[in-house]
Motif scaffolding. Structure first.
Motif, PDB file in Angstrom:
ATOM      1  N   ALA A 108       0.404  -0.831   0.262  1.00  0.00           N
ATOM      2  CA  ALA A 108      -0.084   0.051  -0.003  1.00  0.00           C
ATOM      3  C   ALA A 108       1.131   0.972  -0.350  1.00  0.00           C
ATOM      4  N   MET A 109       0.947   1.545  -1.521  1.00  0.00           N
ATOM      5  CA  MET A 109       1.744   2.908  -0.795  1.00  0.00           C
ATOM      6  C   MET A 109       1.004   4.443  -1.672  1.00  0.00           C
ATOM      7  N   VAL A 110       1.218   5.631  -0.668  1.00  0.00           N
ATOM      8  CA  VAL A 110       0.834   6.253  -1.170  1.00  0.00           C
ATOM      9  C   VAL A 110       1.890   7.573  -2.221  1.00  0.00           C
ATOM     10  N   TYR A 111       0.996   7.464  -3.950  1.00  0.00           N
ATOM     11  CA  TYR A 111       1.824   8.404  -4.614  1.00  0.00           C
ATOM     12  C   TYR A 111       1.378   9.511  -4.123  1.00  0.00           C
ATOM     13  N   ASP A 112       2.748  10.744  -4.407  1.00  0.00           N
ATOM     14  CA  ASP A 112       2.467  11.803  -4.262  1.00  0.00           C
ATOM     15  C   ASP A 112       1.173  12.965  -5.034  1.00  0.00           C
ATOM     16  N   PRO A 113       1.691  12.955  -6.014  1.00  0.00           N
ATOM     17  CA  PRO A 113       0.387  13.289  -7.036  1.00  0.00           C
ATOM     18  C   PRO A 113      -1.076  12.996  -6.376  1.00  0.00           C
ATOM     19  N   LEU A 114      -0.855  11.850  -5.361  1.00  0.00           N
ATOM     20  CA  LEU A 114      -2.336  10.786  -5.227  1.00  0.00           C
ATOM     21  C   LEU A 114      -2.925  11.744  -3.704  1.00  0.00           C
ATOM     22  N   VAL A 115      -2.203  12.474  -3.286  1.00  0.00           N
ATOM     23  CA  VAL A 115      -2.090  12.585  -1.618  1.00  0.00           C
ATOM     24  C   VAL A 115      -3.148  12.633  -1.018  1.00  0.00           C
ATOM     25  N   ASP A 116      -4.606  13.578  -1.918  1.00  0.00           N
ATOM     26  CA  ASP A 116      -5.263  14.863  -1.530  1.00  0.00           C
ATOM     27  C   ASP A 116      -6.389  13.307  -2.377  1.00  0.00           C
ATOM     28  N   ARG A 334       1.092  14.348 -14.203  1.00  0.00           N
ATOM     29  CA  ARG A 334       0.609  14.982 -15.184  1.00  0.00           C
ATOM     30  C   ARG A 334      -0.155  14.930 -15.654  1.00  0.00           C
ATOM     31  N   GLY A 335      -1.427  14.703 -14.229  1.00  0.00           N
ATOM     32  CA  GLY A 335      -2.404  14.971 -14.348  1.00  0.00           C
ATOM     33  C   GLY A 335      -3.740  13.717 -14.568  1.00  0.00           C
ATOM     34  N   ALA A 336      -3.165  12.441 -14.986  1.00  0.00           N
ATOM     35  CA  ALA A 336      -4.089  11.735 -15.433  1.00  0.00           C
ATOM     36  C   ALA A 336      -4.774  11.238 -14.175  1.00  0.00           C
TER      37      ALA A 336
END
Ligand code: IPM
Ligand code: MG
Length: 359
Positions: A108-116, A334-336
Motif C-alpha cells: 500500500a503506497m501513497v503516490y505523491d500526486p494522489l496524496v489528496d 501529468r494529471g491523469a
C-alpha cells in the motif's frame, strides 16, 4: 529465453483493465525486447458460463506450467445464485491452493500526486509505503472441519476452523523477514494471541525465527489494534505479516488509505523449486466492480502495477518493472485521473497516458 504467462482476464472490469496491462506488455516487447508467450484462459463467472466451473483442471494445469499467472478479478451478481460450490471466487482460491501460493504480498503506497485522494489527512499518509504479507493457503479459509450441519434438535450450525502449523507460519514469516531486510527493517506480526491458540503459536514461532534476521526489528500486534493503528498512524508500519483472514481485512483497510482500491497491485508467491522457479500469481486488489463493468471507466493502474510486480518477481525484468512504475507516476503527475481518483479519464485513456509516459 522466452517465458510463458497465463492471462486470465476474469469478470466485470477484469477484461477491461487487463487489456490496458497487455498493451504495456506489448510496448515492452516492441521497445525493450521482452520475449513473452501469452496464453489465455477463462476463470470465474466467465468460466462457469463457458465451461461449467469457475476453473477447469486444464486451466489449473496450464497455470502450473506457466512462469506466472496474470489474473483479472472474478465474480458478479450474475453468478450469485449458483451455489456455494459453484461461485466464481473458487477460481482464485483453487489457484492459491493448487499452486501453493502461500505468500500474498499486498503493498500500500501513497503516490505523491494522489496524496489528496485519500479520506485521511495528507499529513498522515504522505509517503506511506507499507507491505502486508498475508498468508494465503491456510487459516480459516481452508481449515477442516468446515461446513453447514443440522443438529439432532433441528438447529443448523456453520463451522470453519482456524488452523496454522509451524511449517505454514515459518515459510510465510521468512518471506516477510526477507522483505523487511530489503526495505525498512521493521516487521510487525499480527494475530489474536490473546484469544486464539493458533495466534499464540503464530506469535511464539515468529519470535523464534527472529534470531536469523538480526537486522530486522520484530514487533507483535493484536489484529484489532492493528486495524486501529492503520487508520491512526499508518506510517509506523513497514512490513506486516499475518494470517489469511486478518490479512484479507487489513489489506482492504490499508489499500483505502491510499485513496483508491484501483491503484493497488498484489503478488502471490509459492516456494521456489530446485531450479529456483517459483509459482506466482499477480492480481489487482480490487474486485470485478460489477457496478461499473462494461462502461470502460475502471482504473487500470492496479492491473498495470500488478504486471510490473510480475516483471520483477517472476520474469527477472526488474528494470522493466521500474520503467512501468515510473510511467504510472509520471502519468499521475501529468494529471491523469480516472473517476475513482476524481477525474474523467476512461480506462483506455488512462492506458494511453501510461503508454505516453513510457516514451
Ligand atoms: C481477496 C479477495 C478474495 C479473498 C475473495 C475473492 C475470495 O477478497 O483476494 O482479498 O477473500 O481472499
Ligand atoms: Mg479481500
Amino acid at each position: 529465453m522466452s517465458r510463458t504467462i497465463l492471462v486470465t482476464p476474469g469478470d466485470g472490469v477484469g477484461p477491461e483493465v487487463m487489456t490496458e496491462a497487455l498493451r504495456v506488455l506489448d510496448w515492452l516487447a516492441d521497445h525493450r525486447g521482452l520475449d513473452l508467450v501469452r496464453e489465455e484462459a477463462l476463470v470465474g463467472g466467465a468460466a462457469i458460463d463457458a465451461e461449467g466451473a469457475a476453473i477447469s483442471p486444464q486451466t489449473v494445469a496450464r497455470a502450473k506450467a506457466a512462469d506466472a499467472v496474470l489474473f483479472g478479478s472474478v465474480g458478479g451478481p450474475k453468478w450469485d445464485g449458483k451455489g456455494f460450490d459453484n461461485r466464481p471466487e473458487i477460481a482464485i482460491l483453487t489457484l492459491r491452493k493448487e499452486l501453493g501460493l502461500f505468500a500474498n504480498l499486498r503493498p500500500a503506497m501513497v503516490y505523491d500526486p494522489l496524496v489528496d485522494a485519500s479520506s485521511l489527512k495528507p499529513d498522515v499518509i504522505r509517503g506511506l509505503d507499507i507491505m502486508i504479507v498475508r498468508e494465503s493457503t491456510g487459516g480459516v479459509y481452508f481449515g477442516e472441519p468446515r461446513g453447514i450441519e443440522t443438529l439432532a434438535n433441528g438447529v443448523r450450525r456453520g463451522v470453519n476452523t482456524e488452523v496454522y502449523d509451524t511449517l505454514e507460519i515459518e515459510r510465510v514469516a521468512r518471506v516477510a523477514f526477507e522483505l523487511a531486510q530489503t526495505r525498512g527493517q521493521r516487521l510487525c506480526s499480527v494475530e489474536k494471541a490473546n484469544v486464539m491458540e493458533s495466534g499464540l503459536l503464530w506469535r511464539e514461532h515468529v519470535t523464534s525465527l527472529a534470531g536469523d534476521y538480526p537486522d530486522v526489528t520484530l514487533s507483535h500486534m493484536y489484529a484489532d489494534n492493528c486495524a486501529m493503528q492503520l487508520a491512526r498512524n499508518p506510517r509506523q508500519f513497514d512490513v506486516i505479516v499475518t494470517g489469511n483472514l486478518f490479512g484479507d481485512l487489513l489489506s482492504d483497510l490499508a489499500s483505502m488509505l491510499t485513496g483508491s482500491l484501483g491503484m493497488l497491485p498484489s503478488a502471490t508467491l509459492g516456494a521456489p523449486d530446485a531450479s529456483g522457479r517459483r509459482p506466482s500469481l499477480y492480481e489487482p486488489i480490487h474486485g470485478s466492480a460489477p457496478d461499473i463493468a462494461g462502461q470502460g471507466i475502471a482504473n487500470p493502474l492496479a492491473q498495470i502495477l500488478s504486471t510490473a510486480m510480475m516483471l520483477r518477481y517472476s520474469l527477472d525484468r526488474a528494470a522493466d518493472a521500474e520503467i512501468v512504475e515510473r510511467a504510472v507516476v509520471k502519468a499521475l503527475e501529468r494529471g491523469a485521473r480516472t473517476r475513482d481518483l476524481g477525474g474523467t479519464l476512461t480506462t483506455r485513456q488512462m492506458g494511453d497516458a501510461v503508454l505516453a509516459a513510457l516514451g
